[in-house]
Design an enzyme around this catalytic site. Structure first.
Site, PDB file in Angstrom:
ATOM      1  N   ARG A 179       0.827  -1.217   0.000  1.00 23.11           N
ATOM      2  CA  ARG A 179       0.000   0.000   0.000  1.00 23.11           C
ATOM      3  C   ARG A 179       0.860   1.265   0.000  1.00 23.11           C
ATOM      4  NH1 ARG A 179      -2.280  -3.694  -1.253  1.00 23.11           N
ATOM      5  NH2 ARG A 179      -4.180  -4.630  -0.440  1.00 23.11           N
ATOM      6  N   SER A 228     -10.872   0.870   3.384  1.00 18.41           N
ATOM      7  CA  SER A 228     -10.077   0.374   4.513  1.00 18.41           C
ATOM      8  C   SER A 228      -9.335   1.532   5.166  1.00 18.41           C
ATOM      9  CB  SER A 228      -9.076  -0.677   4.042  1.00 18.41           C
ATOM     10  OG  SER A 228      -9.741  -1.832   3.578  1.00 18.41           O
ATOM     11  N   GLU A 298      -4.305   3.994   6.153  1.00 16.30           N
ATOM     12  CA  GLU A 298      -4.339   3.745   4.713  1.00 16.30           C
ATOM     13  C   GLU A 298      -5.114   4.854   4.020  1.00 16.30           C
ATOM     14  OE1 GLU A 298      -5.943   0.198   1.795  1.00 16.30           O
ATOM     15  OE2 GLU A 298      -4.960  -0.361   3.670  1.00 16.30           O
TER      16      GLU A 298
END
EC number: 1.3.1.98
Length: 314
Positions: A179, A228, A298
């Site tokens: 990520r 998320s 995130e």
């Protein structure tokens, strides 16, 4: 005239001439999935890559710039965003096939790219149908789902730096990690070439249908959320850590940790960006105190806290 107005006036005088469109004092709450946050001083939508390059070349370095996609994994703070927010328009959503490769504009929606690939009987992009964002954002965060991420299918990406220079980036240039990518935050992605493989449209669409059904069953996809919230720590699941500290259903104002999936924060009504950030920070605090694990956001948080007339944080 307050300090923010003075700064905005200063920026206005420094904006170069463009062929695209520049708007002033643009609300951003309507273009982010959380539907919160303050305005942008300016929003620029370039006509094409040449327009973007010329704008960047002539924009003084003291004027901040931020690329904004569809705002699916973004939390804009209540004080808004200083400088120029850049949004890619229709020119940057084009897609074409080159054999088993797919060339896509950075403004193309992930889901549209997955469907385009399916119609072309190209497999490998199905995971994008489960990611609510644009290709530019997917490159920026090495977006992934269902066991695949952008690093596995990227052949090359095109980006413009803060000086307006065009760069063709190979996967090894991207500094991909979980990520994450290492490309400077003020570089603007405009295109990506993806390596896929020949497949069956019927089978690809069936897998995409499974992904859609799984998301619907396990995530609060019909709520005002940002996807998320925290990246999974090595060897652990963020949602399990949050649940273990009583985070499921935790609420501050109208900001709430989802009952359906506790790695999602939702705006249940009139939450502010400060409320949403606060409930996220509270579960981070609990997880760190209990498990000695510091969850990494995130969701990208940008902009300034809300300011009163004296310029102090409220």
């Amino acid at each position: 005239m307050n300090d923010m107005t003075l700064i905005q006036n200063e920026y206005r005088e420094k904006l170069p001439e463009v062929r695209g469109r520049i708007r002033e004092n643009v609300r951003l709450d309507k273009v982010t999935w959380f539907q919160v946050g303050g305005p942008a001083d300016f929003v620029f939508k370039p006509e094409d890559e040449a327009d973007l390059s010329e704008f960047l070349t002539n924009l003084p370095f003291d004027v901040p710039i931020l690329a904004l996609g569809v705002g699916s994994n973004l939390l804009i703070r209540d004080g808004g965003v200083r400088g120029v927010v850049l949004r890619l328009g229709r020119h940057f959503t084009k897609m074409k096939t080159e054999g088993t490769r797919l060339v896509v504009g950075a403004g193309a929606l992930d889901g549209n790219v997955a469907r385009f690939a399916a119609d072309a009987a190209l497999e490998g992009a199905e995971f994008l149908s489960g990611i609510p964002g644009s290709i530019g954002g997917a490159l920026r965060m090495n977006a992934g789902a269902y066991g695949t991420d952008m690093s596995e299918i990227l052949v090359s990406a095109v980006a413009y730096d803060r000086q307006g220079m065009r760069h063709v980036l190979m996967p090894e240039d991207m500094g991909f990690a979980y990520r994450h990518c290492e490309i400077p935050k003020d570089w603007i992605f405009t295109q990506a070439t993806l390596q896929l493989s020949a497949g069956s449209t019927e089978e690809i669409l069936a897998r995409m249908s499974d992904i859609s059904r799984n998301r619907e069953e396990s995530q609060p996809v019909r709520s005002r959320t940002g996807g998320s919230t925290f990246a999974n720590p090595p060897g652990k699941k963020a949602w399990e850590l949050i649940e273990s500290v009583g985070g499921r259903g935790l609420q501050i104002g109208d900001a709430k940790i989802s009952d359906k999936h506790c790695n999602f924060i939702i705006n249940t009504g009139t939450a502010t960006a400060a409320d949403l950030e606060a409930v996220g920070e509270e579960v981070r605090r609990r997880v760190f105190e209990t498990h000695d694990v510091l969850l990494r956001w995130e969701i990208v948080r940008l902009g300034e806290s809300e300011l009163d007339l004296e310029g102090t944080v409220t």
